[in-house]
Design a protein around this motif. Sequence first.
Motif, PDB file in Angstrom:
ATOM      1  N   SER A   1       0.831  -1.202   0.000  1.00 59.45           N
ATOM      2  CA  SER A   1       0.000   0.000   0.000  1.00 59.45           C
ATOM      3  C   SER A   1       0.866   1.254   0.000  1.00 59.45           C
ATOM      4  N   HIS A   2       2.033   1.190   0.638  1.00 59.91           N
ATOM      5  CA  HIS A   2       2.964   2.323   0.627  1.00 59.91           C
ATOM      6  C   HIS A   2       3.646   2.440  -0.738  1.00 59.91           C
ATOM      7  N   ILE A   3       4.058   1.309  -1.287  1.00 60.36           N
ATOM      8  CA  ILE A   3       4.764   1.311  -2.565  1.00 60.36           C
ATOM      9  C   ILE A   3       3.893   1.852  -3.686  1.00 60.36           C
ATOM     10  N   ARG A   4       2.594   1.625  -3.612  1.00 57.52           N
ATOM     11  CA  ARG A   4       1.697   2.104  -4.664  1.00 57.52           C
ATOM     12  C   ARG A   4       1.699   3.626  -4.769  1.00 57.52           C
ATOM     13  N   GLU A   5       2.100   4.305  -3.709  1.00 56.64           N
ATOM     14  CA  GLU A   5       2.070   5.763  -3.703  1.00 56.64           C
ATOM     15  C   GLU A   5       3.376   6.397  -4.170  1.00 56.64           C
ATOM     16  N   VAL A   6       4.403   5.597  -4.450  1.00 53.77           N
ATOM     17  CA  VAL A   6       5.692   6.176  -4.837  1.00 53.77           C
ATOM     18  C   VAL A   6       5.739   6.476  -6.329  1.00 53.77           C
ATOM     19  N   ASP A   7       6.711   7.292  -6.723  1.00 53.06           N
ATOM     20  CA  ASP A   7       6.894   7.663  -8.132  1.00 53.06           C
ATOM     21  C   ASP A   7       7.934   6.790  -8.824  1.00 53.06           C
ATOM     22  N   LEU A   8       8.803   6.177  -8.023  1.00 52.79           N
ATOM     23  CA  LEU A   8       9.898   5.375  -8.559  1.00 52.79           C
ATOM     24  C   LEU A   8      10.166   4.201  -7.631  1.00 52.79           C
ATOM     25  N   ILE A   9      10.318   3.004  -8.198  1.00 57.39           N
ATOM     26  CA  ILE A   9      10.676   1.831  -7.406  1.00 57.39           C
ATOM     27  C   ILE A   9      12.165   1.579  -7.570  1.00 57.39           C
ATOM     28  N   CYS A  10      12.878   1.626  -6.473  1.00 55.51           N
ATOM     29  CA  CYS A  10      14.322   1.395  -6.471  1.00 55.51           C
ATOM     30  C   CYS A  10      14.571   0.007  -5.898  1.00 55.51           C
ATOM     31  N   GLN A  11      14.989  -0.914  -6.745  1.00 59.99           N
ATOM     32  CA  GLN A  11      15.259  -2.277  -6.288  1.00 59.99           C
ATOM     33  C   GLN A  11      16.697  -2.400  -5.813  1.00 59.99           C
ATOM     34  N   VAL A  12      16.884  -2.696  -4.536  1.00 57.16           N
ATOM     35  CA  VAL A  12      18.221  -2.926  -3.989  1.00 57.16           C
ATOM     36  C   VAL A  12      18.585  -4.381  -4.247  1.00 57.16           C
ATOM     37  N   LEU A  13      19.673  -4.595  -4.971  1.00 57.34           N
ATOM     38  CA  LEU A  13      20.076  -5.945  -5.356  1.00 57.34           C
ATOM     39  C   LEU A  13      21.462  -6.261  -4.806  1.00 57.34           C
ATOM     40  N   ARG A  14      21.555  -7.339  -4.103  1.00 61.71           N
ATOM     41  CA  ARG A  14      22.819  -7.721  -3.490  1.00 61.71           C
ATOM     42  C   ARG A  14      23.767  -8.318  -4.516  1.00 61.71           C
ATOM     43  N   CYS A  15      24.932  -7.715  -4.644  1.00 60.19           N
ATOM     44  CA  CYS A  15      25.958  -8.206  -5.556  1.00 60.19           C
ATOM     45  C   CYS A  15      27.235  -8.584  -4.802  1.00 60.19           C
ATOM     46  N   PHE A  16      27.286  -8.310  -3.525  1.00 54.45           N
ATOM     47  CA  PHE A  16      28.501  -8.561  -2.744  1.00 54.45           C
ATOM     48  C   PHE A  16      28.485  -9.959  -2.118  1.00 54.45           C
ATOM     49  N   PRO A  17      29.656 -10.638  -2.075  1.00 48.97           N
ATOM     50  CA  PRO A  17      29.757 -11.931  -1.393  1.00 48.97           C
ATOM     51  C   PRO A  17      30.065 -11.697   0.088  1.00 48.97           C
ATOM     52  N   GLU A  18      29.282 -12.301   0.951  1.00 48.27           N
ATOM     53  CA  GLU A  18      29.493 -12.134   2.401  1.00 48.27           C
ATOM     54  C   GLU A  18      28.876 -13.329   3.109  1.00 48.27           C
ATOM     55  N   LYS A  19      29.741 -14.258   3.561  1.00 48.54           N
ATOM     56  CA  LYS A  19      29.255 -15.489   4.173  1.00 48.54           C
ATOM     57  C   LYS A  19      28.493 -15.242   5.467  1.00 48.54           C
ATOM     58  N   GLU A  20      28.859 -14.194   6.195  1.00 48.98           N
ATOM     59  CA  GLU A  20      28.232 -13.941   7.487  1.00 48.98           C
ATOM     60  C   GLU A  20      26.806 -13.393   7.353  1.00 48.98           C
ATOM     61  N   ILE A  21      26.494 -12.833   6.194  1.00 45.88           N
ATOM     62  CA  ILE A  21      25.145 -12.311   5.960  1.00 45.88           C
ATOM     63  C   ILE A  21      24.369 -13.319   5.124  1.00 45.88           C
ATOM     64  N   VAL A  22      23.392 -13.943   5.735  1.00 46.57           N
ATOM     65  CA  VAL A  22      22.638 -15.009   5.084  1.00 46.57           C
ATOM     66  C   VAL A  22      21.728 -14.451   3.989  1.00 46.57           C
ATOM     67  N   HIS A  23      21.793 -15.067   2.799  1.00 49.73           N
ATOM     68  CA  HIS A  23      20.891 -14.691   1.714  1.00 49.73           C
ATOM     69  C   HIS A  23      19.687 -15.621   1.746  1.00 49.73           C
ATOM     70  N   VAL A  24      18.513 -15.049   1.650  1.00 49.25           N
ATOM     71  CA  VAL A  24      17.288 -15.835   1.759  1.00 49.25           C
ATOM     72  C   VAL A  24      17.203 -16.923   0.691  1.00 49.25           C
ATOM     73  N   GLU A  25      17.862 -16.716  -0.462  1.00 51.58           N
ATOM     74  CA  GLU A  25      17.852 -17.707  -1.534  1.00 51.58           C
ATOM     75  C   GLU A  25      19.107 -18.582  -1.530  1.00 51.58           C
ATOM     76  N   LYS A  26      19.929 -18.446  -0.483  1.00 46.62           N
ATOM     77  CA  LYS A  26      21.126 -19.286  -0.262  1.00 46.62           C
ATOM     78  C   LYS A  26      22.292 -19.006  -1.193  1.00 46.62           C
ATOM     79  N   SER A  27      22.152 -18.075  -2.112  1.00 50.28           N
ATOM     80  CA  SER A  27      23.256 -17.728  -3.011  1.00 50.28           C
ATOM     81  C   SER A  27      23.078 -16.302  -3.518  1.00 50.28           C
ATOM     82  N   VAL A  28      24.180 -15.708  -3.995  1.00 55.29           N
ATOM     83  CA  VAL A  28      24.128 -14.340  -4.508  1.00 55.29           C
ATOM     84  C   VAL A  28      23.882 -14.364  -6.009  1.00 55.29           C
TER      85      VAL A  28
END
Length: 227
Positions: free
Chosen positions: A71-98
């Motif tokens: 409902s908040h996103i529908r009111e914005v003018d631009l969607i900025c997708q943050v995409l993880r490109c960095f390798p970091e074993k200590e930070i768990v990725h929900v999909e298990k890989s980068v």
Amino acid sequence: MPIKIGLVGLPNVGKSSSFHFLTKKDIKDIANYPFATIEPNIGIMPLADPRLEKLIKGASQGSGLGNEFLSHIREVDLICQVLRCFPEKEIVHVEKSVDPIRDFEIIQLELILADLQQIKRKLEKLKVRDEKSQKEKEVLQLVQENLEKEMLVSQLDLTKEEKELIKGYNFLTNKPVLLLANYGGEENEIQELREYGEKRGLSFFPLAVKLEKEMEELSKEEKEEMG
């Protein structure tokens, strides 16, 4: 004129860090696990008046209070997708890989599903009383058919009249998208995503959030020495 920006992405890709870097505002309830943030954080960037919200995988089906975020996103003018490109074993990725391209397509599918659900609810309630409501129904059905083929609303060749009929729906897939590549500082981490974005005409911006944060902590002399 102020522009509202929705900051979206999968869990643990750097949304909170990007938010802090852009707005200099701390995030509440930040943690290294999915759904750590329930209430959307709002901040102001120095260059404009964008408001940064969040979206997580599963939002279109209500996971993790996702519908509230939508409902908040529908009111914005631009969607900025943050995409993880960095390798970091200590930070768990929900999909298990980068894999930023996979992550982008997951979020895109969530936005498509959200728009489809919105259309379904509207068509169930829409009563055709005149020529305008009939035309609105036809346009919604056209949009629905194309979304089911994973074609975004922004990609459809609609007439001015048709665009006006669906303007009030604020379809998520009709908003411009910016790819914010959160990387570790190495060009090879973002090259594939950059090329992917260029092929699809998407705006691309690389940002080494962790490195920028470390730079903020350096003295003026140290920054000058590093160039």
